[in-house]
Design a protein around this motif. Structure first.
Motif, PDB file in Angstrom:
ATOM      1  N   LEU A 256      -5.639   3.347   2.026  1.00 60.10           N
ATOM      2  CA  LEU A 256      -4.736   4.180   2.814  1.00 60.10           C
ATOM      3  C   LEU A 256      -3.326   3.596   2.796  1.00 60.10           C
ATOM      4  O   LEU A 256      -3.110   2.441   2.408  1.00 60.10           O
ATOM      5  CB  LEU A 256      -5.276   4.309   4.234  1.00 60.10           C
ATOM      6  CG  LEU A 256      -6.696   4.911   4.322  1.00 60.10           C
ATOM      7  CD1 LEU A 256      -7.171   4.955   5.766  1.00 60.10           C
ATOM      8  CD2 LEU A 256      -6.736   6.303   3.691  1.00 60.10           C
ATOM      9  N   ASP A 257      -2.357   4.381   3.253  1.00 58.93           N
ATOM     10  CA  ASP A 257      -0.963   3.983   3.099  1.00 58.93           C
ATOM     11  C   ASP A 257      -0.566   2.811   3.966  1.00 58.93           C
ATOM     12  O   ASP A 257       0.470   2.176   3.722  1.00 58.93           O
ATOM     13  CB  ASP A 257      -0.030   5.173   3.349  1.00 58.93           C
ATOM     14  CG  ASP A 257      -0.242   5.818   4.711  1.00 58.93           C
ATOM     15  OD1 ASP A 257      -1.357   5.720   5.261  1.00 58.93           O
ATOM     16  OD2 ASP A 257       0.714   6.432   5.224  1.00 58.93           O
ATOM     17  N   ASP A 258      -1.374   2.462   4.990  1.00 56.23           N
ATOM     18  CA  ASP A 258      -1.041   1.324   5.836  1.00 56.23           C
ATOM     19  C   ASP A 258      -1.856   0.090   5.475  1.00 56.23           C
ATOM     20  O   ASP A 258      -1.851  -0.905   6.206  1.00 56.23           O
ATOM     21  CB  ASP A 258      -1.260   1.673   7.311  1.00 56.23           C
ATOM     22  CG  ASP A 258      -2.718   1.967   7.643  1.00 56.23           C
ATOM     23  OD1 ASP A 258      -3.510   2.170   6.700  1.00 56.23           O
ATOM     24  OD2 ASP A 258      -3.058   2.004   8.843  1.00 56.23           O
ATOM     25  N   ALA A 259      -2.557   0.107   4.347  1.00 51.45           N
ATOM     26  CA  ALA A 259      -3.415  -1.012   3.963  1.00 51.45           C
ATOM     27  C   ALA A 259      -2.583  -2.226   3.560  1.00 51.45           C
ATOM     28  O   ALA A 259      -1.470  -2.100   3.027  1.00 51.45           O
ATOM     29  CB  ALA A 259      -4.321  -0.609   2.806  1.00 51.45           C
ATOM     30  N   ALA A 264      -6.346  -5.513  -0.191  1.00 50.65           N
ATOM     31  CA  ALA A 264      -6.999  -4.430  -0.934  1.00 50.65           C
ATOM     32  C   ALA A 264      -7.235  -4.822  -2.389  1.00 50.65           C
ATOM     33  O   ALA A 264      -8.298  -4.516  -2.955  1.00 50.65           O
ATOM     34  CB  ALA A 264      -6.148  -3.163  -0.854  1.00 50.65           C
ATOM     35  N   VAL A 265      -6.281  -5.484  -3.005  1.00 50.50           N
ATOM     36  CA  VAL A 265      -6.465  -5.909  -4.396  1.00 50.50           C
ATOM     37  C   VAL A 265      -7.536  -6.994  -4.481  1.00 50.50           C
ATOM     38  O   VAL A 265      -8.362  -6.990  -5.397  1.00 50.50           O
ATOM     39  CB  VAL A 265      -5.130  -6.389  -4.990  1.00 50.50           C
ATOM     40  CG1 VAL A 265      -5.347  -7.069  -6.339  1.00 50.50           C
ATOM     41  CG2 VAL A 265      -4.173  -5.216  -5.157  1.00 50.50           C
ATOM     42  N   ASP A 266      -7.542  -7.923  -3.527  1.00 49.17           N
ATOM     43  CA  ASP A 266      -8.611  -8.933  -3.505  1.00 49.17           C
ATOM     44  C   ASP A 266      -9.985  -8.261  -3.405  1.00 49.17           C
ATOM     45  O   ASP A 266     -10.917  -8.604  -4.133  1.00 49.17           O
ATOM     46  CB  ASP A 266      -8.431  -9.886  -2.318  1.00 49.17           C
ATOM     47  CG  ASP A 266      -7.301 -10.870  -2.516  1.00 49.17           C
ATOM     48  OD1 ASP A 266      -6.852 -11.047  -3.675  1.00 49.17           O
ATOM     49  OD2 ASP A 266      -6.858 -11.476  -1.515  1.00 49.17           O
ATOM     50  N   GLY A 290      -0.724   8.287  -2.164  1.00 47.50           N
ATOM     51  CA  GLY A 290       0.397   8.395  -3.083  1.00 47.50           C
ATOM     52  C   GLY A 290       1.550   7.457  -2.783  1.00 47.50           C
ATOM     53  O   GLY A 290       2.268   7.030  -3.693  1.00 47.50           O
ATOM     54  N   ALA A 291       1.749   7.098  -1.522  1.00 49.05           N
ATOM     55  CA  ALA A 291       2.878   6.236  -1.158  1.00 49.05           C
ATOM     56  C   ALA A 291       2.724   4.824  -1.694  1.00 49.05           C
ATOM     57  O   ALA A 291       3.726   4.103  -1.836  1.00 49.05           O
ATOM     58  CB  ALA A 291       3.029   6.209   0.368  1.00 49.05           C
ATOM     59  N   VAL A 292       1.487   4.393  -1.964  1.00 51.56           N
ATOM     60  CA  VAL A 292       1.270   3.004  -2.414  1.00 51.56           C
ATOM     61  C   VAL A 292       0.543   2.957  -3.755  1.00 51.56           C
ATOM     62  O   VAL A 292       0.220   1.867  -4.235  1.00 51.56           O
ATOM     63  CB  VAL A 292       0.476   2.199  -1.356  1.00 51.56           C
ATOM     64  CG1 VAL A 292       1.281   2.067  -0.067  1.00 51.56           C
ATOM     65  CG2 VAL A 292      -0.883   2.830  -1.084  1.00 51.56           C
ATOM     66  N   ALA A 293       0.305   4.098  -4.376  1.00 55.80           N
ATOM     67  CA  ALA A 293      -0.532   4.133  -5.581  1.00 55.80           C
ATOM     68  C   ALA A 293       0.077   3.349  -6.732  1.00 55.80           C
ATOM     69  O   ALA A 293      -0.623   2.585  -7.420  1.00 55.80           O
ATOM     70  CB  ALA A 293      -0.775   5.585  -6.003  1.00 55.80           C
ATOM     71  N   TYR A 408     -15.885   2.152  -0.035  1.00 51.20           N
ATOM     72  CA  TYR A 408     -15.014   1.111   0.513  1.00 51.20           C
ATOM     73  C   TYR A 408     -13.778   1.780   1.104  1.00 51.20           C
ATOM     74  O   TYR A 408     -13.266   2.757   0.557  1.00 51.20           O
ATOM     75  CB  TYR A 408     -14.591   0.123  -0.583  1.00 51.20           C
ATOM     76  CG  TYR A 408     -15.769  -0.488  -1.324  1.00 51.20           C
ATOM     77  CD1 TYR A 408     -16.322  -1.695  -0.930  1.00 51.20           C
ATOM     78  CD2 TYR A 408     -16.344   0.180  -2.420  1.00 51.20           C
ATOM     79  CE1 TYR A 408     -17.410  -2.245  -1.603  1.00 51.20           C
ATOM     80  CE2 TYR A 408     -17.429  -0.351  -3.095  1.00 51.20           C
ATOM     81  CZ  TYR A 408     -17.952  -1.566  -2.682  1.00 51.20           C
ATOM     82  OH  TYR A 408     -19.038  -2.093  -3.338  1.00 51.20           O
ATOM     83  N   VAL A 409     -13.298   1.228   2.226  1.00 50.94           N
ATOM     84  CA  VAL A 409     -12.100   1.764   2.890  1.00 50.94           C
ATOM     85  C   VAL A 409     -11.202   0.600   3.284  1.00 50.94           C
ATOM     86  O   VAL A 409     -11.665  -0.364   3.928  1.00 50.94           O
ATOM     87  CB  VAL A 409     -12.462   2.572   4.152  1.00 50.94           C
ATOM     88  CG1 VAL A 409     -11.189   3.128   4.795  1.00 50.94           C
ATOM     89  CG2 VAL A 409     -13.422   3.700   3.836  1.00 50.94           C
ATOM     90  N   TYR A 410      -9.921   0.701   2.923  1.00 49.08           N
ATOM     91  CA  TYR A 410      -8.930  -0.302   3.334  1.00 49.08           C
ATOM     92  C   TYR A 410      -7.819   0.380   4.123  1.00 49.08           C
ATOM     93  O   TYR A 410      -7.226   1.369   3.680  1.00 49.08           O
ATOM     94  CB  TYR A 410      -8.336  -1.021   2.114  1.00 49.08           C
ATOM     95  CG  TYR A 410      -9.154  -2.238   1.722  1.00 49.08           C
ATOM     96  CD1 TYR A 410      -8.771  -3.522   2.102  1.00 49.08           C
ATOM     97  CD2 TYR A 410     -10.330  -2.089   1.008  1.00 49.08           C
ATOM     98  CE1 TYR A 410      -9.528  -4.633   1.763  1.00 49.08           C
ATOM     99  CE2 TYR A 410     -11.102  -3.189   0.660  1.00 49.08           C
ATOM    100  CZ  TYR A 410     -10.691  -4.460   1.044  1.00 49.08           C
ATOM    101  OH  TYR A 410     -11.457  -5.561   0.718  1.00 49.08           O
ATOM    102  N   SER A 411      -7.574  -0.171   5.307  1.00 48.21           N
ATOM    103  CA  SER A 411      -6.502   0.321   6.175  1.00 48.21           C
ATOM    104  C   SER A 411      -6.024  -0.824   7.056  1.00 48.21           C
ATOM    105  O   SER A 411      -6.814  -1.718   7.403  1.00 48.21           O
ATOM    106  CB  SER A 411      -6.998   1.486   7.043  1.00 48.21           C
ATOM    107  OG  SER A 411      -6.037   1.833   8.029  1.00 48.21           O
TER     108      SER A 411
END
Length: 473
Positions: A256-259, A264-266, A290-293, A408-411
């Motif tokens: 998500l955009d606040d992750a 998240a990459v780890d 889209g903001a962090v893709a 998986y979900v990252y926020s």
């Protein structure tokens, strides 16, 4: 080198066996027996004969044997890890981690073996008591995949033995040596003769059809593709065989955009690259806001491009080969198709020109939602990134698959992450973490990702039947 590791099981002359290849070189490392119907019948005979005695063995005795298996696996971690690196190509680090993970199933179910309980209550009408007891289902046919040859065997054998069942285990033809080793280890741990049989073949269809036709097989436990799972379910239906299926996945990894992108990459590196991406729980499609893709794609590509590729047996290797040439060719075809549809290739993208079945870590962004990389499970180190507009878009796309094994979900907001996780049609969800497997947790999926659960408190019940006694005293 393999002879002492496999002991009396090192079988087979070329006309009655098949070769096991080292995927790092493509060269054979062992020949194992191709069992026929007579050998299958003998194994079922012996397992059926051993069933009454093993079922009547005191739970504490079964528990101590399983605990001994756990201790032996840890004591023999290095040879077992080396064997898996040789036959499957996994890195030494991944192989050692798998031995520890597999051994934990024997410890966990050694503890569950003494906690098989029933229930006593009064019938609502007061006329009698309702007494329930759990009994072992019987002789179990266990079919394991090639990607985690120790863990998948242990995850099925441990609860089966704890419940009092006997077992016939058929490992995948690509990686049978680990299962052979485990059979010997269980014997040394104290499992009586006849209780566990490991049978090898490169003709699995013939083997399973013959075994399932035997009325003494009362349990089928399979881990593998959804397509094969459907076929097995049809075959099991002929005799109404108790069936557990752990099938394919298409795990979404939602960012998500606040992750926190570092986290998240780890998490993505573990969820995608464990076992070289050859895992049913592997992150299969990255659904990134889209903001962090673009930033996420650049960061992930940098990490993926830096991995050291080499033979699984080399200590420095961080990415080993694919298990066989078919997997390598399949990855190449899928990536080529996605690029042809307009995906942007950040790193990797073509088989390596060297002996063995190597494919590099690959990252693509702007992947079409209808691409095969988006819609179908891809077993390998390929990370397709798909942009999503918001939480609702991510959930809808995640749930659009027929699969529902892992997600998986990252926020940056735990509440937001949990709100998304609760809406996902998935049997397991990692919330701000890329590791989800745990012997103490129920492992399994929704929809066409399977039936039943392995591990956790639930795992032993897959090998038990409930018997109800109406008692009046």
């Amino acid at each position: 080198m393999l002879g002492p590791m496999l002991g009396k099981h090192t079988p087979a002359t070329p006309d009655e066996g098949f070769a096991v290849l080292d995927p790092s070189t493509g060269e054979p490392i062992a020949d194992v027996a191709r069992v026929g119907p007579a050998a299958v019948d003998r194994a079922i005979d012996e397992a059926s004969e051993a069933l009454p005695s093993w079922s009547a063995t005191a739970p504490r005795v079964r528990a101590e044997i399983l605990r001994s298996a756990h201790e032996l696996m840890l004591a023999e971690l290095e040879p077992l890890a080396l064997l898996m690196s040789l036959e499957m190509g996994k890195t030494r680090a991944d192989a050692r981690a798998e031995v520890r993970y597999a051994a934990e199933f024997f410890r966990w179910f050694s503890e569950e073996a003494v906690r098989i309980c029933g229930e006593l209550r009064t019938a609502p009408g007061g006329a009698n008591r309702i007494l329930t007891v759990h009994r072992p289902v019987g002789v179990a046919l266990l079919l394991t995949p090639w990607n985690f040859p120790a863990a998948m065997a242990a995850r099925k054998l441990a609860p089966a033995l704890a419940a009092g069942c006997t077992a016939v285990l058929k490992p995948a033809e690509d990686t049978p040596l680990t299962a052979i080793y485990l059979a010997g280890l269980l014997g040394r741990a104290g499992v009586p003769d006849g209780v566990v049989h490991v049978l090898t073949t490169d003709r699995p269809g013939e083997f399973v059809e013959h075994a399932l036709a035997d009325p003494r097989i009362r349990k089928l436990s399979f881990t593998g593709s959804t397509g094969i799972g459907r076929l097995l379910l049809r075959q099991a239906a002929d005799r109404i065989v108790n069936t557990s299926l752990e099938l394919g996945g298409n795990a979404p990894f939602i960012v998500l955009d606040d992750a926190d992108l570092d986290d998240a990459v780890d998490g993505a590196m573990f969820a995608k690259m464990r076992n070289g991406g050859q895992a049913c729980t592997a992150a299969n499609r990255f659904l990134v806001h889209g903001a962090v893709a673009d930033e996420f794609a650049d960061r992930l590509a940098a990490r993926m491009a830096g991995l050291i590729v080499g033979a699984g047996t080399d200590e420095e290797t961080q990415l080993g080969p694919m298990v066989n040439a078919r997997r390598q060719d399949d990855l190449a075809a899928r990536v080529d198709a996605a690029v042809g549809e307009g995906a942007k290739l950040h790193t990797g993208g073509a088989p390596l020109d060297r002996p063995g079945f190597f494919y590099p870590a690959t990252v693509l962004s702007h992947v079409d939602r209808g691409s095969v990389l988006s819609t179908d499970e891809t077993f390998g180190p390929v990370a397709p990134i798909i942009e999503v507009a918001d939480d609702d878009d991510a959930v809808a796309l995640a749930n659009s698959s027929e699969y529902g094994l892992a997600a998986y979900v990252y926020s940056g907001s735990l509440g937001r992450a949990l709100a998304v996780a609760e809406r996902l049609q998935s049997g397991m969800v990692g919330v701000n973490r890329g590791a989800i497997s745990d012997p103490a947790a129920p492992f399994g999926g929704m929809k066409q990702s399977g039936i039943g659960r392995e591990g956790g408190f639930e795992g032993i019940h897959e090998f038990l039947e409930i018997s109800y006694l109406a008692v009046d005293w």
